[in-house]
Design a protein around this motif. Sequence first.
Motif, PDB file in Angstrom:
ATOM      1  N   TYR A  29      33.581  53.555  17.599  1.00 35.86           N
ATOM      2  CA  TYR A  29      33.934  52.445  18.489  1.00 35.86           C
ATOM      3  C   TYR A  29      33.139  52.529  19.784  1.00 35.86           C
ATOM      4  CZ  TYR A  29      37.704  50.090  16.050  1.00 35.86           C
ATOM      5  OH  TYR A  29      38.413  49.328  15.158  1.00 35.86           O
ATOM      6  N   GLU A  30      32.786  51.353  20.310  1.00 39.78           N
ATOM      7  CA  GLU A  30      32.153  51.230  21.620  1.00 39.78           C
ATOM      8  C   GLU A  30      33.070  50.370  22.465  1.00 39.78           C
ATOM      9  OE1 GLU A  30      28.174  49.815  21.032  1.00 39.78           O
ATOM     10  OE2 GLU A  30      27.609  51.583  19.885  1.00 39.78           O
ATOM     11  N   TRP A  31      32.941  50.488  23.802  1.00 39.63           N
ATOM     12  CA  TRP A  31      33.948  49.935  24.696  1.00 39.63           C
ATOM     13  C   TRP A  31      33.345  49.121  25.819  1.00 39.63           C
ATOM     14  CZ3 TRP A  31      38.540  50.811  22.561  1.00 39.63           C
ATOM     15  CH2 TRP A  31      38.612  51.862  21.631  1.00 39.63           C
ATOM     16  N   GLY A  32      34.069  48.098  26.255  1.00 39.56           N
ATOM     17  CA  GLY A  32      33.745  47.372  27.464  1.00 39.56           C
ATOM     18  C   GLY A  32      34.236  48.190  28.645  1.00 39.56           C
ATOM     19  N   ALA A  33      34.166  47.614  29.817  1.00 41.81           N
ATOM     20  CA  ALA A  33      34.619  48.301  31.023  1.00 41.81           C
ATOM     21  C   ALA A  33      36.147  48.289  31.093  1.00 41.81           C
ATOM     22  CB  ALA A  33      34.053  47.603  32.256  1.00 41.81           C
ATOM     23  N   GLU A  34      36.709  49.373  31.644  1.00 38.61           N
ATOM     24  CA  GLU A  34      38.154  49.400  31.868  1.00 38.61           C
ATOM     25  C   GLU A  34      38.501  48.309  32.873  1.00 38.61           C
ATOM     26  OE1 GLU A  34      41.754  52.313  33.389  1.00 38.61           O
ATOM     27  OE2 GLU A  34      39.806  53.217  32.901  1.00 38.61           O
ATOM     28  N   THR A  35      39.609  47.635  32.641  1.00 36.36           N
ATOM     29  CA  THR A  35      40.041  46.540  33.494  1.00 36.36           C
ATOM     30  C   THR A  35      41.523  46.670  33.801  1.00 36.36           C
ATOM     31  OG1 THR A  35      40.006  44.130  33.734  1.00 36.36           O
ATOM     32  CG2 THR A  35      40.544  44.975  31.559  1.00 36.36           C
ATOM     33  N   GLY A  36      41.962  45.973  34.823  1.00 33.59           N
ATOM     34  CA  GLY A  36      43.389  45.943  35.126  1.00 33.59           C
ATOM     35  C   GLY A  36      43.677  46.204  36.582  1.00 33.59           C
ATOM     36  N   GLY A  37      44.968  46.338  36.863  1.00 31.80           N
ATOM     37  CA  GLY A  37      45.456  46.556  38.211  1.00 31.80           C
ATOM     38  C   GLY A  37      46.896  46.110  38.292  1.00 31.80           C
ATOM     39  N   PRO A  38      47.399  45.870  39.487  1.00 33.19           N
ATOM     40  CA  PRO A  38      48.788  45.441  39.640  1.00 33.19           C
ATOM     41  C   PRO A  38      49.025  44.080  38.979  1.00 33.19           C
ATOM     42  CG  PRO A  38      47.872  46.164  41.734  1.00 33.19           C
ATOM     43  CD  PRO A  38      46.730  46.068  40.772  1.00 33.19           C
ATOM     44  N   VAL A  39      50.057  44.010  38.129  1.00 33.61           N
ATOM     45  CA  VAL A  39      50.393  42.791  37.402  1.00 33.61           C
ATOM     46  C   VAL A  39      51.888  42.529  37.571  1.00 33.61           C
ATOM     47  CG1 VAL A  39      50.506  41.715  35.110  1.00 33.61           C
ATOM     48  CG2 VAL A  39      48.548  43.144  35.715  1.00 33.61           C
ATOM     49  N   SER A  40      52.224  41.321  37.971  1.00 34.02           N
ATOM     50  CA  SER A  40      53.627  40.915  38.078  1.00 34.02           C
ATOM     51  C   SER A  40      54.122  40.506  36.700  1.00 34.02           C
ATOM     52  CB  SER A  40      53.773  39.733  39.032  1.00 34.02           C
ATOM     53  OG  SER A  40      53.352  40.089  40.323  1.00 34.02           O
TER      54      SER A  40
END
Length: 153
Positions: A29-40
């Motif tokens: 498997y190959e991966w994109g960039a990690e994403t995310g953060g605070p989510v309501s």
Amino acid sequence: MKAVDQFHIGIVAADFDATVATLTSVFGYEWGAETGGPVSVTLPSGDAVLDMRCVFSTTVPRLEIVRSIPDTLWEPAAGVGVHHLGFWSDDVAADTAELQRHGYTIEATRTVSGAPFFAFLTGATGFRIELVTRAAREGLQRCWAEPETLGRQ
């Protein structure tokens, strides 16, 4: 909702880096960039803001590896690898209601600009479903873009 709307398999990882590394070394498997953060989100216990972070595979079938969030539904269950099946939805509210008619229970929802953005539901058979508004497709596709193409978009 139809089977063709299924776009990823979600895995909540107790050890995020080890899970990604294993899937890379064993299956390529190959991966994109990690994403995310605070989510309501809205949980059965009320509204919460959670630090939700994940990485999507650029390889298909598409995987989403989610960082564990203790004491939430985003915590890995012992002996269980697959956390959820993700489906695009043209109408998250209507599809949520349809799943509820089939015995599914809402675990978490997110509303953006007054419209349902995603919903997590679990059925009596243990399958957890994530419905994601199809309107988010273009933005989410950036999460699994090949890293070298990200600068050219």
